[in-house]
Scaffold this motif. Structure first.
Motif, PDB file in Angstrom:
ATOM      1  N   UNK A 151      -4.479  -5.879  26.163  1.00 13.34           N
ATOM      2  CA  UNK A 151      -4.557  -4.421  26.010  1.00 13.34           C
ATOM      3  C   UNK A 151      -4.257  -3.988  24.575  1.00 13.34           C
ATOM      4  N   UNK A 152      -3.269  -4.629  23.956  1.00  6.09           N
ATOM      5  CA  UNK A 152      -2.927  -4.288  22.562  1.00  6.09           C
ATOM      6  C   UNK A 152      -4.052  -4.700  21.609  1.00  6.09           C
ATOM      7  N   UNK A 153      -4.592  -5.889  21.813  1.00  7.36           N
ATOM      8  CA  UNK A 153      -5.680  -6.363  20.954  1.00  7.36           C
ATOM      9  C   UNK A 153      -6.938  -5.503  21.136  1.00  7.36           C
ATOM     10  N   UNK A 154      -7.211  -5.103  22.380  1.00  6.68           N
ATOM     11  CA  UNK A 154      -8.380  -4.261  22.647  1.00  6.68           C
ATOM     12  C   UNK A 154      -8.243  -2.911  21.946  1.00  6.68           C
ATOM     13  N   UNK A 155      -7.051  -2.335  21.978  1.00  8.15           N
ATOM     14  CA  UNK A 155      -6.814  -1.059  21.295  1.00  8.15           C
ATOM     15  C   UNK A 155      -7.019  -1.228  19.790  1.00  8.15           C
ATOM     16  N   UNK A 167     -15.597  -5.466  25.213  1.00  3.42           N
ATOM     17  CA  UNK A 167     -15.807  -4.101  25.696  1.00  3.42           C
ATOM     18  C   UNK A 167     -15.257  -3.076  24.704  1.00  3.42           C
ATOM     19  N   UNK A 168     -14.237  -3.473  23.944  1.00  6.13           N
ATOM     20  CA  UNK A 168     -13.593  -2.545  23.003  1.00  6.13           C
ATOM     21  C   UNK A 168     -14.502  -2.151  21.841  1.00  6.13           C
ATOM     22  N   UNK A 169     -15.644  -2.840  21.703  1.00  2.00           N
ATOM     23  CA  UNK A 169     -16.612  -2.419  20.683  1.00  2.00           C
ATOM     24  C   UNK A 169     -17.937  -1.966  21.296  1.00  2.00           C
ATOM     25  N   UNK A 175     -13.490   5.927  25.491  1.00  3.69           N
ATOM     26  CA  UNK A 175     -13.078   6.338  26.819  1.00  3.69           C
ATOM     27  C   UNK A 175     -11.895   5.527  27.346  1.00  3.69           C
ATOM     28  N   UNK A 176     -12.022   4.195  27.294  1.00  2.13           N
ATOM     29  CA  UNK A 176     -11.034   3.311  27.929  1.00  2.13           C
ATOM     30  C   UNK A 176      -9.836   3.013  27.031  1.00  2.13           C
ATOM     31  N   UNK A 177     -10.095   2.798  25.739  1.00  3.90           N
ATOM     32  CA  UNK A 177      -9.022   2.286  24.886  1.00  3.90           C
ATOM     33  C   UNK A 177      -8.359   3.334  23.997  1.00  3.90           C
ATOM     34  N   UNK A 184     -13.242  -8.048  13.315  1.00  3.81           N
ATOM     35  CA  UNK A 184     -11.986  -7.746  13.997  1.00  3.81           C
ATOM     36  C   UNK A 184     -12.030  -8.240  15.446  1.00  3.81           C
ATOM     37  N   UNK A 185     -13.173  -8.067  16.074  1.00  2.03           N
ATOM     38  CA  UNK A 185     -13.347  -8.575  17.443  1.00  2.03           C
ATOM     39  C   UNK A 185     -13.218 -10.094  17.465  1.00  2.03           C
TER      40      UNK A 185
END
Length: 202
Positions: free
Chosen positions: A164-168, A100-102, A109-111, A178-179
């Motif tokens: 959460x840290x990895x997603x950011x 979702x982080x990409x 919005x989220x990260x 990176x993902x």
């Protein structure tokens, strides 16, 4: 002539229009750069209607983020639905969260925006359902002998914090590598605590 909308339906449509417009603006230009006037300008809605529905701009933003987290949960559920074992669902579910982080519509919005705008306890409250699913999966993995950890609840918090840290970190770049790296790292963290590996010894 179309039937006249009920007051409840009018309210629902107004709320939906505000959320859709606000989400687009928050995701593309950020919270700080978005004013309430800009949100309602093209909608034919009064500022009073926005305040009545959400209280203020922060209330609109929180509602947008709540819906975004619901979307994340739905994405994870779709990814894990075909999998037969809880262990596979745990690993893939964590990796799906990172995907979702990409996703362009959710990434900023989220990260990026949400952690900068909302208080930490508010984010914890919003993520309560998603964290609950993660915790249940970890508790089941412990019960089934797939995980061996000092404490299941504590380990759930550890994994959630790592996610959460990895997603950011992933959200800061469009590089697909990176993902993939982040997904390998979270899988390695879980495998490190696999029950059979620990019980089998070195």
């Amino acid at each position: 002539m179309p039937p006249k909308l009920t007051k409840a339906e009018q309210t629902r449509r107004t709320r939906r229009a505000i959320l859709d417009r606000a989400r687009h603006l928050f995701a593309t230009q950020g919270y700080a750069a978005t004013g309430t006037e800009e949100i309602i300008r093209e909608l034919g809605i009064t500022r009073g209607a926005l305040y009545h529905q959400f209280g203020d701009k922060l209330g609109v933003f929180k509602a947008v983020v709540v819906e975004a987290y619901d979307q994340i949960t739905a994405h994870i559920r779709t990814r894990i639905a075909p999998l037969e074992t809880n262990w596979a669902q745990l690993v893939v579910g964590c990796q799906a969260f990172l995907e979702v982080a990409q996703q362009e519509d959710l990434r900023r919005l989220v990260f990026i925006e949400a952690p900068a705008v909302l208080a930490a306890d508010t984010l914890v409250e919003i993520d309560q359902y998603g964290f609950g699913l993660l915790q249940e999966s970890i508790q089941l993995a412990v019960a089934e002998g797939d995980l061996q950890v000092v404490d299941a609840e504590g380990f759930a918090h550890l994994v959630n914090g790592a996610l959460n840290e990895l997603a950011a970190w992933v959200a800061q770049s469009e590089d697909p590598q990176r993902l993939k790296t982040a997904q390998k790292l979270i899988e390695a963290l879980l495998i490190q605590h696999q029950g059979h590996r620990v019980m089998g010894g070195p």
